[in-house]
Design a protein around this motif. Structure first.
Motif, PDB file in Angstrom:
ATOM      1  N   LYS A   3       0.819  -1.203   0.000  1.00 34.61           N
ATOM      2  CA  LYS A   3       0.000   0.000   0.000  1.00 34.61           C
ATOM      3  C   LYS A   3       0.857   1.258   0.000  1.00 34.61           C
ATOM      4  O   LYS A   3       0.624   2.190  -0.777  1.00 34.61           O
ATOM      5  CB  LYS A   3      -0.919  -0.007   1.222  1.00 34.61           C
ATOM      6  N   GLU A  44       0.974   4.316  -2.712  1.00 39.40           N
ATOM      7  CA  GLU A  44       0.725   5.732  -2.431  1.00 39.40           C
ATOM      8  C   GLU A  44       1.874   6.610  -2.947  1.00 39.40           C
ATOM      9  O   GLU A  44       1.643   7.682  -3.501  1.00 39.40           O
ATOM     10  CB  GLU A  44       0.539   5.986  -0.927  1.00 39.40           C
ATOM     11  N   ASP A 103      -8.906   6.652   3.389  1.00 36.80           N
ATOM     12  CA  ASP A 103      -8.779   6.164   2.006  1.00 36.80           C
ATOM     13  C   ASP A 103     -10.157   6.098   1.344  1.00 36.80           C
ATOM     14  O   ASP A 103     -10.297   6.399   0.158  1.00 36.80           O
ATOM     15  CB  ASP A 103      -8.104   4.789   1.946  1.00 36.80           C
ATOM     16  N   GLU A 114      -6.903   1.710  -5.496  1.00 42.37           N
ATOM     17  CA  GLU A 114      -7.425   2.088  -4.180  1.00 42.37           C
ATOM     18  C   GLU A 114      -8.383   1.073  -3.560  1.00 42.37           C
ATOM     19  O   GLU A 114      -8.507   0.994  -2.342  1.00 42.37           O
ATOM     20  CB  GLU A 114      -8.108   3.455  -4.236  1.00 42.37           C
ATOM     21  N   HIS A 167      -6.786  -0.836  -0.970  1.00 39.68           N
ATOM     22  CA  HIS A 167      -6.480  -0.105   0.266  1.00 39.68           C
ATOM     23  C   HIS A 167      -7.688  -0.080   1.199  1.00 39.68           C
ATOM     24  O   HIS A 167      -7.576  -0.344   2.395  1.00 39.68           O
ATOM     25  CB  HIS A 167      -6.071   1.342  -0.033  1.00 39.68           C
TER      26      HIS A 167
HETATM   27 FE   LIG Z   1      -4.820   4.731  -0.775  1.00 35.17          FE
END
Ligand SMILES: [Fe+2]
Ligand SMILES: [Fe+2]
Lengths: 314, 109
Positions: free
Chosen positions: A66, A70, A125, A154, A157
């Motif tokens: 993750k 990012e 998130d 995403e 996440h």
């Molecule tokens: Fe994220």
């Protein structure tokens, strides 16, 4: 192109580096994308320590994937911002290090304990993803393209964050209590993620007129609350009494603004909030420590191709 | 000289590789690309770039995405109902990509 024409044509992915965009548009887009890019980077630094601190190998691996994502989002976005010809990536990274670059309120608060991680990984998130989904139809094409890849990633996440929340809320009594405490601490910050209501948001009008911004803060906040309040309750989290939130008949939410600490919010917005300064300086130290890598890459590039300045400001 | 050609169907789309042309300079490469690749299929824009400027790495050189189990980085691994439509959409894009990737590995390359 003048501003009037920009406003008339403003639509999803309408403008690209091939168009002669007025400076006002390019500056507004740069401000918005740079803010977004900075936030990706600062969020990554906030979660980085949990690659080590996470309690299992799976969680460590997921956090490391993750954080890597990012940082990648930040890089994609700096490229999209750079394509506006106002600032180079290096300038934006330096601004971030010097405390001039602005970023999301939530990433100014340090994260001390593992029970806090779902507050970022699930709720923040999730909130960010809500906004990013609308930005797939922003008018600056390179920004929209970056959102395609960001939104693709995403989903992992948010679901990973949810898995941690589920695990904690079905864990020991102690874990449940600590998670509830963390939720109470983070909830007002998460509500403030979408900023003050529209009247107070100075840049909203122009950014939406030229199609950069696709949805108002209030609509985004409503959509977020609609999806995430039920989730919080499902896992047994109690929504704090403050800020008072009431649901209107039309499905929108009213947040009582006075219940939120706007002094703190605007101190943060100026990068003057003390714990946040620590976050900024921490990242600066990391940037300084690898300066030699950038230098050697640049000199290598110069040897091969001559000067390496990409699309410097005009 | 060989020039690789990339065609964009409509404004805002990605330019996708669609073939190559033989031409002595960029201007003529664009002209030939226009004639060969932009005449029948919907075209909003074409790019050309000298073939020798393109770098490549393929499945003979590397295992893309690695060979260890990285299921932890896929949304599908986490068995919860998606919190919002955008999460669901991301998950289905990932599921598609994962399926295609696995089919490619099984099918050999
Ligand atoms: Fe994220
Ligand atoms: Fe991100």
């Amino acid at each position: 192109m003048d501003i009037e024409e920009v406003k008339q044509r403003a639509g999803p992915r309408e403008f690209s580096p091939k168009d002669e965009m007025p400076e006002e548009y390019r500056k507004a887009a740069t401000r918005m994308i740079q803010f977004h890019a900075n936030s990706e980077i600062m969020g990554a630094y906030l979660e980085k320590p949990f690659i080590r601190q996470a309690p299992s190998l799976d969680r460590k691996l997921a956090f490391s994937a993750k954080v890597q994502d990012e940082i990648g989002h930040g890089q994609l976005l700096y490229r999209a911002a750079e394509s506006l010809g106002i600032k180079t990536r290096d300038e934006m990274l330096d601004e971030l290090a010097e405390g001039k670059g602005k970023f999301l309120n939530c990433f100014h608060y340090p994260m001390e304990s593992y029970v806090e991680t779902p507050m970022i990984a699930f709720f923040v998130d999730g909130a960010a993803m809500r906004r990013q989904a609308t930005l797939k139809s922003t008018s600056w094409e390179p920004y929209a393209h970056a959102m395609d890849k960001v939104c693709f990633e995403e989903g992992f996440h948010v679901k990973h964050g949810e898995a941690i929340l589920y695990e904690l809320m079905t864990g020991s009594k102690k874990e449940q209590e600590m998670t509830q405490e963390a939720f109470e601490k983070w909830w007002p910050r998460i509500i403030q993620f979408f900023g003050p209501t529209n009247e107070k948001s100075t840049h909203h009008g122009f950014a939406s007129e030229v199609g950069l911004k696709q949805m108002s803060n209030d609509d985004l906040r409503t959509a977020f609350l609609n999806a995430y309040i039920p989730k919080a309750e499902k896992y047994g989290l109690e929504i704090p009494d403050e800020p008072r939130i009431s649901k209107n008949d039309d499905g929108t939410y009213e947040v009582v603004e006075e219940d939120l600490d706007w002094d703190e919010f605007f101190t943060i917005a100026k990068n003057d909030y003390e714990p946040g300064v620590g976050q900024i300086n921490g990242r600066k130290a990391a940037q300084d420590a690898v300066e030699w890598v950038r230098e050697s890459l640049d000199s290598h590039e110069n040897r091969l191709y001559g000067s390496s300045q990409p699309q410097a400001a005009d | 000289m060989i020039w690789e050609v990339f065609r964009q169907e409509k404004s805002g789309d990605y330019h996708k590789h669609c073939g190559n042309v033989h031409a002595p300079d960029r201007e003529m490469a664009l002209l030939f690309a226009e004639v060969q690749h932009g005449r029948r299929k919907p075209t909003n824009s074409l790019w050309v770039t000298p073939q020798k400027e393109i770098g490549e790495v393929d499945t003979e050189d590397t295992a893309f995405g690695g060979t260890t189990d990285k299921s932890y980085r896929w949304a599908m691994t986490y068995n919860f109902e998606a919190a919002a439509s955008e999460v669901e959409e991301s998950e289905s894009e990932q599921a598609t990509a994962d399926r295609e990737r696995k089919a490619q590995i099984e099918g050999g390359s």
